[in-house]
Design a protein around this motif. Structure first.
Motif, short mmCIF file in Angstrom:
data_model
loop_
_atom_site.label_atom_id
_atom_site.label_comp_id
_atom_site.label_asym_id
_atom_site.label_seq_id
_atom_site.Cartn_x
_atom_site.Cartn_y
_atom_site.Cartn_z
N GLY A 251 -37.01 23.68 89.34
CA GLY A 251 -37.90 24.68 89.92
C GLY A 251 -37.56 26.10 89.52
N LEU A 252 -38.01 27.03 90.35
CA LEU A 252 -37.78 28.45 90.07
C LEU A 252 -36.29 28.80 90.00
CD1 LEU A 252 -39.25 31.11 89.52
CD2 LEU A 252 -39.13 31.57 91.98
N PRO A 253 -35.43 28.18 90.82
CA PRO A 253 -34.01 28.50 90.68
C PRO A 253 -33.45 28.23 89.28
CG PRO A 253 -34.41 27.42 92.79
CD PRO A 253 -35.69 27.34 92.00
N ALA A 254 -33.91 27.18 88.62
CA ALA A 254 -33.44 26.87 87.26
C ALA A 254 -33.95 27.91 86.28
CB ALA A 254 -33.89 25.48 86.84
N TRP A 255 -35.20 28.34 86.45
CA TRP A 255 -35.79 29.38 85.59
C TRP A 255 -34.98 30.68 85.74
CZ3 TRP A 255 -39.88 29.37 82.15
CH2 TRP A 255 -40.38 30.63 81.76
N ARG A 256 -34.72 31.04 86.98
CA ARG A 256 -33.98 32.28 87.27
C ARG A 256 -32.55 32.19 86.72
NH1 ARG A 256 -34.66 32.79 92.73
NH2 ARG A 256 -36.48 34.10 92.43
N ALA A 257 -31.88 31.04 86.92
CA ALA A 257 -30.51 30.85 86.45
C ALA A 257 -30.40 30.96 84.93
CB ALA A 257 -29.97 29.49 86.91
N ALA A 258 -31.48 30.60 84.23
CA ALA A 258 -31.48 30.69 82.77
C ALA A 258 -31.68 32.14 82.31
CB ALA A 258 -32.58 29.80 82.19
N GLY A 259 -31.98 33.04 83.24
CA GLY A 259 -32.17 34.45 82.89
C GLY A 259 -33.53 34.75 82.29
N TYR A 260 -34.50 33.87 82.52
CA TYR A 260 -35.83 34.07 81.94
C TYR A 260 -36.62 35.11 82.72
CZ TYR A 260 -34.81 29.88 79.22
OH TYR A 260 -34.25 28.96 78.37
N PRO A 261 -37.67 35.67 82.10
CA PRO A 261 -38.42 36.76 82.73
C PRO A 261 -39.01 36.35 84.08
CG PRO A 261 -39.13 36.42 80.45
CD PRO A 261 -38.20 35.31 80.79
N MET A 262 -39.03 37.32 84.99
CA MET A 262 -39.61 37.13 86.31
C MET A 262 -40.63 38.25 86.54
SD MET A 262 -38.02 34.53 87.84
CE MET A 262 -38.19 34.82 89.59
#
Length: 125
Positions: free
Chosen positions: A106-117
């Motif tokens: 989910g979003l936690p994995a996206w955020r942990a990868a440092g991807y744009p938000m």
């Protein structure tokens, strides 16, 4: 038979999104929307309430979603640990012929990868 979700990892999801080949559906609960400081850029908000309504027929659920293209990959994600709403949405979309995937972690994995938000509208207001 239990549903085994179709997972897409954050790196593959990012490449698909940046190539313009994806529609992203954010299935964040409105109860925690203000606490979630961001979303995947361009993600469309979908209410988990209708998705989790087991009395709602799959075709009706899809009709209530934003316009989706069958020519694009649909990526759904939650901010919750169990991802129940995005998993059901993925299953329903696949049953209706869409190329739908569940963002692994989910979003936690996206955020942990440092991807744009992108800042949530609820937080920006």
């Amino acid at each position: 038979m239990a549903f085994v979700p179709y997972w897409i990892d954050a790196a593959t999801a990012r490449r698909t999104i940046e190539a313009g080949q994806a529609i992203v559906l954010d299935v964040t609960s409105p109860f925690i929307e203000n606490a979630v400081r961001g979303k995947i850029p361009g993600a469309l908000r979908v209410s988990p309430r209708a998705i989790l309504d087991r009395n709602l027929h799959a075709a009706n659920l899809v009709n209530d979603l934003p316009e989706l293209s069958r020519d694009k990959t649909i990526i759904a994600y939650c901010t919750c640990a169990d991802e129940e709403a995005s998993a059901r949405l993925t299953r329903v979309l696949r049953s209706q012929g869409y190329d739908a995937w569940l963002l692994e972690g989910g979003l936690p994995a996206w955020r942990a990868a440092g991807y744009p938000m992108e800042l949530n509208q609820a937080v920006a207001a």
